[in-house]
Design a protein around this motif. Structure first.
Motif, PDB file in Angstrom:
ATOM      1  N   SER A  67       0.851  -1.189   0.000  1.00 42.94           N
ATOM      2  CA  SER A  67       0.000   0.000   0.000  1.00 42.94           C
ATOM      3  C   SER A  67       0.892   1.246   0.000  1.00 42.94           C
ATOM      4  O   SER A  67       1.520   1.585   1.003  1.00 42.94           O
ATOM      5  CB  SER A  67      -0.905  -0.005   1.232  1.00 42.94           C
ATOM      6  OG  SER A  67      -1.729   1.141   1.220  1.00 42.94           O
ATOM      7  N   LYS A  69       0.558   4.434   0.040  1.00 43.07           N
ATOM      8  CA  LYS A  69       0.420   5.638   0.861  1.00 43.07           C
ATOM      9  C   LYS A  69       1.203   5.537   2.175  1.00 43.07           C
ATOM     10  O   LYS A  69       1.521   6.552   2.775  1.00 43.07           O
ATOM     11  CB  LYS A  69      -1.047   5.974   1.119  1.00 43.07           C
ATOM     12  CG  LYS A  69      -1.733   5.142   2.171  1.00 43.07           C
ATOM     13  CD  LYS A  69      -3.111   5.744   2.461  1.00 43.07           C
ATOM     14  CE  LYS A  69      -3.843   5.015   3.553  1.00 43.07           C
ATOM     15  NZ  LYS A  69      -4.286   3.668   3.162  1.00 43.07           N
ATOM     16  N   GLU A  88      -0.910  -0.919  -4.292  1.00 39.19           N
ATOM     17  CA  GLU A  88      -2.236  -0.315  -4.085  1.00 39.19           C
ATOM     18  C   GLU A  88      -2.007   1.179  -3.944  1.00 39.19           C
ATOM     19  O   GLU A  88      -1.207   1.605  -3.114  1.00 39.19           O
ATOM     20  CB  GLU A  88      -2.880  -0.911  -2.823  1.00 39.19           C
ATOM     21  CG  GLU A  88      -4.272  -0.395  -2.523  1.00 39.19           C
ATOM     22  CD  GLU A  88      -4.290   0.740  -1.500  1.00 39.19           C
ATOM     23  OE1 GLU A  88      -5.174   1.608  -1.603  1.00 39.19           O
ATOM     24  OE2 GLU A  88      -3.416   0.774  -0.628  1.00 39.19           O
ATOM     25  N   ALA A 111      -7.523   2.486  -4.976  1.00 32.27           N
ATOM     26  CA  ALA A 111      -8.601   2.576  -3.994  1.00 32.27           C
ATOM     27  C   ALA A 111      -8.629   4.000  -3.446  1.00 32.27           C
ATOM     28  O   ALA A 111      -7.752   4.806  -3.753  1.00 32.27           O
ATOM     29  CB  ALA A 111      -8.384   1.572  -2.870  1.00 32.27           C
ATOM     30  N   ARG A 158     -15.709  -2.002  -3.345  1.00 32.51           N
ATOM     31  CA  ARG A 158     -15.281  -1.980  -1.951  1.00 32.51           C
ATOM     32  C   ARG A 158     -16.511  -2.029  -1.068  1.00 32.51           C
ATOM     33  O   ARG A 158     -17.445  -1.243  -1.239  1.00 32.51           O
ATOM     34  CB  ARG A 158     -14.479  -0.719  -1.668  1.00 32.51           C
ATOM     35  CG  ARG A 158     -14.042  -0.653  -0.226  1.00 32.51           C
ATOM     36  CD  ARG A 158     -12.864   0.247  -0.068  1.00 32.51           C
ATOM     37  NE  ARG A 158     -12.485   0.410   1.320  1.00 32.51           N
ATOM     38  CZ  ARG A 158     -11.521   1.225   1.711  1.00 32.51           C
ATOM     39  NH1 ARG A 158     -10.874   1.945   0.811  1.00 32.51           N
ATOM     40  NH2 ARG A 158     -11.216   1.331   2.967  1.00 32.51           N
ATOM     41  N   HIS A 205     -13.488  -5.890  -2.611  1.00 36.41           N
ATOM     42  CA  HIS A 205     -12.437  -5.295  -1.792  1.00 36.41           C
ATOM     43  C   HIS A 205     -13.008  -5.028  -0.407  1.00 36.41           C
ATOM     44  O   HIS A 205     -14.040  -4.387  -0.271  1.00 36.41           O
ATOM     45  CB  HIS A 205     -11.965  -3.978  -2.435  1.00 36.41           C
ATOM     46  CG  HIS A 205     -10.860  -3.302  -1.688  1.00 36.41           C
ATOM     47  ND1 HIS A 205     -10.550  -1.973  -1.874  1.00 36.41           N
ATOM     48  CD2 HIS A 205      -9.991  -3.758  -0.768  1.00 36.41           C
ATOM     49  CE1 HIS A 205      -9.532  -1.645  -1.085  1.00 36.41           C
ATOM     50  NE2 HIS A 205      -9.176  -2.708  -0.412  1.00 36.41           N
ATOM     51  N   PHE A 207     -11.673  -3.785   3.450  1.00 32.94           N
ATOM     52  CA  PHE A 207     -10.572  -3.345   4.308  1.00 32.94           C
ATOM     53  C   PHE A 207     -11.202  -2.885   5.604  1.00 32.94           C
ATOM     54  O   PHE A 207     -11.821  -1.846   5.680  1.00 32.94           O
ATOM     55  CB  PHE A 207      -9.781  -2.226   3.639  1.00 32.94           C
ATOM     56  CG  PHE A 207      -8.648  -1.703   4.498  1.00 32.94           C
ATOM     57  CD1 PHE A 207      -8.006  -2.525   5.407  1.00 32.94           C
ATOM     58  CD2 PHE A 207      -8.239  -0.391   4.395  1.00 32.94           C
ATOM     59  CE1 PHE A 207      -6.970  -2.047   6.191  1.00 32.94           C
ATOM     60  CE2 PHE A 207      -7.206   0.101   5.172  1.00 32.94           C
ATOM     61  CZ  PHE A 207      -6.567  -0.722   6.071  1.00 32.94           C
ATOM     62  N   THR A 210      -7.179  -0.681  10.475  1.00 30.97           N
ATOM     63  CA  THR A 210      -5.722  -0.655  10.456  1.00 30.97           C
ATOM     64  C   THR A 210      -5.152  -1.081  11.805  1.00 30.97           C
ATOM     65  O   THR A 210      -5.876  -1.161  12.799  1.00 30.97           O
ATOM     66  CB  THR A 210      -5.225   0.750  10.052  1.00 30.97           C
ATOM     67  OG1 THR A 210      -3.810   0.677   9.789  1.00 30.97           O
ATOM     68  CG2 THR A 210      -5.485   1.786  11.126  1.00 30.97           C
ATOM     69  N   GLY A 247      -5.358  -4.238   3.885  1.00 34.12           N
ATOM     70  CA  GLY A 247      -4.116  -4.270   4.668  1.00 34.12           C
ATOM     71  C   GLY A 247      -4.478  -4.393   6.134  1.00 34.12           C
ATOM     72  O   GLY A 247      -5.270  -5.252   6.510  1.00 34.12           O
ATOM     73  N   GLY A 248      -3.888  -3.518   6.941  1.00 33.58           N
ATOM     74  CA  GLY A 248      -4.311  -3.450   8.338  1.00 33.58           C
ATOM     75  C   GLY A 248      -3.512  -4.302   9.297  1.00 33.58           C
ATOM     76  O   GLY A 248      -3.857  -4.384  10.475  1.00 33.58           O
ATOM     77  N   GLU A 290      -2.873  -6.191   1.071  1.00 34.41           N
ATOM     78  CA  GLU A 290      -2.130  -4.994   0.644  1.00 34.41           C
ATOM     79  C   GLU A 290      -1.724  -4.166   1.855  1.00 34.41           C
ATOM     80  O   GLU A 290      -2.191  -3.048   2.040  1.00 34.41           O
ATOM     81  CB  GLU A 290      -2.996  -4.167  -0.306  1.00 34.41           C
ATOM     82  CG  GLU A 290      -4.376  -3.982   0.291  1.00 34.41           C
ATOM     83  CD  GLU A 290      -5.385  -3.297  -0.583  1.00 34.41           C
ATOM     84  OE1 GLU A 290      -5.250  -3.338  -1.802  1.00 34.41           O
ATOM     85  OE2 GLU A 290      -6.315  -2.724  -0.005  1.00 34.41           O
ATOM     86  N   PRO A 291      -0.845  -4.716   2.691  1.00 34.81           N
ATOM     87  CA  PRO A 291      -0.415  -3.960   3.865  1.00 34.81           C
ATOM     88  C   PRO A 291       0.537  -2.834   3.482  1.00 34.81           C
ATOM     89  O   PRO A 291       1.260  -2.915   2.485  1.00 34.81           O
ATOM     90  CB  PRO A 291       0.304  -4.990   4.728  1.00 34.81           C
ATOM     91  CG  PRO A 291       0.446  -6.223   3.901  1.00 34.81           C
ATOM     92  CD  PRO A 291      -0.128  -5.991   2.562  1.00 34.81           C
ATOM     93  N   GLY A 292       0.528  -1.795   4.282  1.00 31.81           N
ATOM     94  CA  GLY A 292       1.497  -0.720   4.146  1.00 31.81           C
ATOM     95  C   GLY A 292       2.378  -0.665   5.375  1.00 31.81           C
ATOM     96  O   GLY A 292       3.588  -0.880   5.328  1.00 31.81           O
ATOM     97  N   ARG A 293       1.724  -0.413   6.508  1.00 35.79           N
ATOM     98  CA  ARG A 293       2.425  -0.258   7.782  1.00 35.79           C
ATOM     99  C   ARG A 293       3.326  -1.461   8.109  1.00 35.79           C
ATOM    100  O   ARG A 293       4.481  -1.298   8.481  1.00 35.79           O
ATOM    101  CB  ARG A 293       1.369  -0.121   8.884  1.00 35.79           C
ATOM    102  CG  ARG A 293       1.898   0.195  10.253  1.00 35.79           C
ATOM    103  CD  ARG A 293       0.791   0.078  11.289  1.00 35.79           C
ATOM    104  NE  ARG A 293      -0.400   0.836  10.955  1.00 35.79           N
ATOM    105  CZ  ARG A 293      -0.559   2.149  11.148  1.00 35.79           C
ATOM    106  NH1 ARG A 293       0.416   2.846  11.663  1.00 35.79           N
ATOM    107  NH2 ARG A 293      -1.682   2.755  10.812  1.00 35.79           N
ATOM    108  N   TYR A 393       3.810   5.848   7.313  1.00 30.07           N
ATOM    109  CA  TYR A 393       3.018   6.971   7.845  1.00 30.07           C
ATOM    110  C   TYR A 393       3.899   7.940   8.640  1.00 30.07           C
ATOM    111  O   TYR A 393       3.488   8.471   9.663  1.00 30.07           O
ATOM    112  CB  TYR A 393       1.840   6.458   8.687  1.00 30.07           C
ATOM    113  CG  TYR A 393       0.969   5.496   7.905  1.00 30.07           C
ATOM    114  CD1 TYR A 393       0.220   5.949   6.821  1.00 30.07           C
ATOM    115  CD2 TYR A 393       0.936   4.138   8.197  1.00 30.07           C
ATOM    116  CE1 TYR A 393      -0.543   5.069   6.066  1.00 30.07           C
ATOM    117  CE2 TYR A 393       0.176   3.254   7.445  1.00 30.07           C
ATOM    118  CZ  TYR A 393      -0.564   3.733   6.388  1.00 30.07           C
ATOM    119  OH  TYR A 393      -1.312   2.872   5.638  1.00 30.07           O
TER     120      TYR A 393
END
Ligand SMILES: *Cc1c(COP(=O)(O)O)cnc(C)c1O
Length: 426
Positions: A67, A69, A88, A111, A158, A205, A207, A210, A247-248, A290-293, A393
């Motif tokens: 992800s 962002k 993502e 998204a 979504r 989708h 989500f 987080t 993600g999350g 689709e994790p980011g963190r 982040y």
């Protein structure tokens, strides 16, 4: 038990005999000499290890995308892309960043609750893989953009679930949300997409939230998502192509947080895989996380230099050149209900006794605190502090315009070399 910062350093980084913190084999004292402060440092080795561990934990069930962002620096996206991750994205600019990082357009999905016509033109013109629809107006805007470009666009709906996960169990009564279509209107939304010739409904989708640190909560959400996917497939009467479970996945930030247990995730997957295989309308679908963190967070440090140590009426404040203008999350002002300290460490720690220390930034607001009571050795002007868990982040989620300090530099460390991936002030 060691404090969280010490444990995280032991896991991913190292100190030399003199107590100097090293990242990817490089001394942070040397990197700050060369590149100055404030400075973000990202360790590619940690990113790759984290990605591979997660991919292996969910192998046979899901693919792992990144992800963007969480950290949109193209050099960071490139590391995950090299590991095989798709991207993502949530804006046209993130689409460009992912392309610059070498991610193929068809491996990118879009998204976000407010996609503009201009951004839709940009991504559809660029051959994006999939767009996730979040409301009716957007559905029509995507169809219109597809018409302008004379193409069919793969879309997913979504869904804002009608249940929330609590300790693994799903309870009815989902929250109102600006994201996605409420589960209650899923069938109506499906029918609306199916009536649009330029849109090809590929899947679902979901989500749900987080910073999940409990395996059973995530497994519960994923199982719920498969239930919704089955409903969608039945409605359209053909197999789904994608099931995106979002993600999350969380990381420990605060003392007392326990890291997500990948073995427990792994142990819960056979039941979900059986659910997929038992349904011919779901079996062919590509399941995506689709994790980011989780992927970027542990690899990053934010480094600041002490400008002054000030006593005021019995309290001590370590004042640094780094603060919430670069790292809003560490200041406790990015959505935390109770402000707690991120893990902080002195860059040079020769083993002196630690005391609870308040660390503040240079901004003219009492909100600019990097720590309220971090266990740190005695610090003086010129010393360096590191905020751990800062790869996600961090800069991207911060009010960089406030007080007009320059943007910090960003470095990517890999193979014993540091690459400047954002010049100071750029
Ligand atoms: C932000 C976001 C993510 C990543 O969330 P993390 O908590 O960082 O894993 C994934 N998918 C969507 C749609 C998002 O908006």
């Amino acid at each position: 038990m060691p404090d969280l910062a010490t444990a995280l350093i032991a896991e991913n980084f190292a100190r030399d005999a003199g107590g100097v913190l090293h990242v990817g084999g490089l001394a942070l004292t040397e990197l700050t000499k060369e590149f100055g402060t404030p400075l973000f440092v990202y360790d590619a080795g940690t990113m790759r290890r984290t990605y591979r561990a997660l991919r292996e934990a969910v192998a046979g069930f899901a693919e792992v995308d990144f992800s963007v962002k969480a950290n949109p620096n193209p050099a960071v996206i490139r590391v995950f892309g090299q590991e095989g991750a798709g991207a993502e994205i949530a804006s046209g600019a993130e689409f460009d960043a992912a392309l610059r990082a070498g991610v193929a357009a068809e491996r990118i999905l879009f998204a976000g609750p407010g996609k503009s016509a201009a951004d839709l033109d940009r991504v559809i013109g660029g051959g994006i893989g999939e767009i996730h629809l979040e409301n009716r107006e957007e559905m029509a805007r995507v169809a219109a953009a597809a018409e302008r470009h004379g193409v069919t666009v793969r879309v997913a709906l979504r869904i804002n679930p009608g249940a929330t996960a609590q300790g693994g169990a799903m309870r009815m009564g989902g929250k109102p949300s600006p994201f996605g279509f409420d589960e209650e209107e899923m069938e109506a939304a499906i029918d609306a997409v199916e009536a649009m010739p330029r849109l090809r409904l590929a899947g679902l989708h979901l989500f749900a939230g987080t910073q999940g640190l409990k395996a059973e909560t995530l497994l519960g959400q994923w199982a719920y998502g498969l239930g919704l996917a089955a409903r969608m497939a039945e409605r359209i009467g053909r197999p789904l192509e994608t099931i995106d479970l979002g993600g999350g996945l969380g990381i420990p930030y605060f003392s007392g947080d326990t890291a997500l247990d990948l073995a427990a995730i792994r142990a819960g997957l056979p039941a979900l895989i059986a659910t997929l295989r038992a349904n011919p309308l779901l079996a062919p679908a590509r399941v995506v996380l689709e994790p980011g963190r989780y992927l970027a967070g542990p690899a990053g440090l934010y480094l600041a230099r002490v400008l002054a140590v000030k006593e005021s009426r019995g309290s001590r404040f370590v004042i640094t050149d780094g603060g919430m203008h670069h790292h809003l999350a560490a200041s406790g002002n990015l959505g935390q209900i109770v402000k707690r300290d991120f893990p902080l460490a002195a860059v040079v720690d020769a083993g002196s006794e630690c005391t609870a220390t308040a660390v503040v930034g240079p901004l003219c607001t009492p909100l600019d605190m990097l720590a309220r009571a971090a266990p740190l050795p005695p610090l003086a002007e010129g010393d360096l502090v590191a905020v751990l868990q800062s790869g996600a982040y961090g800069l991207t989620a911060s009010p960089t315009g406030f007080l007009s300090h320059p943007m910090p530099a960003e470095l990517l460390v890999e193979g014993g070399e540091a690459e400047l991936i954002r010049a100071r002030g750029a």
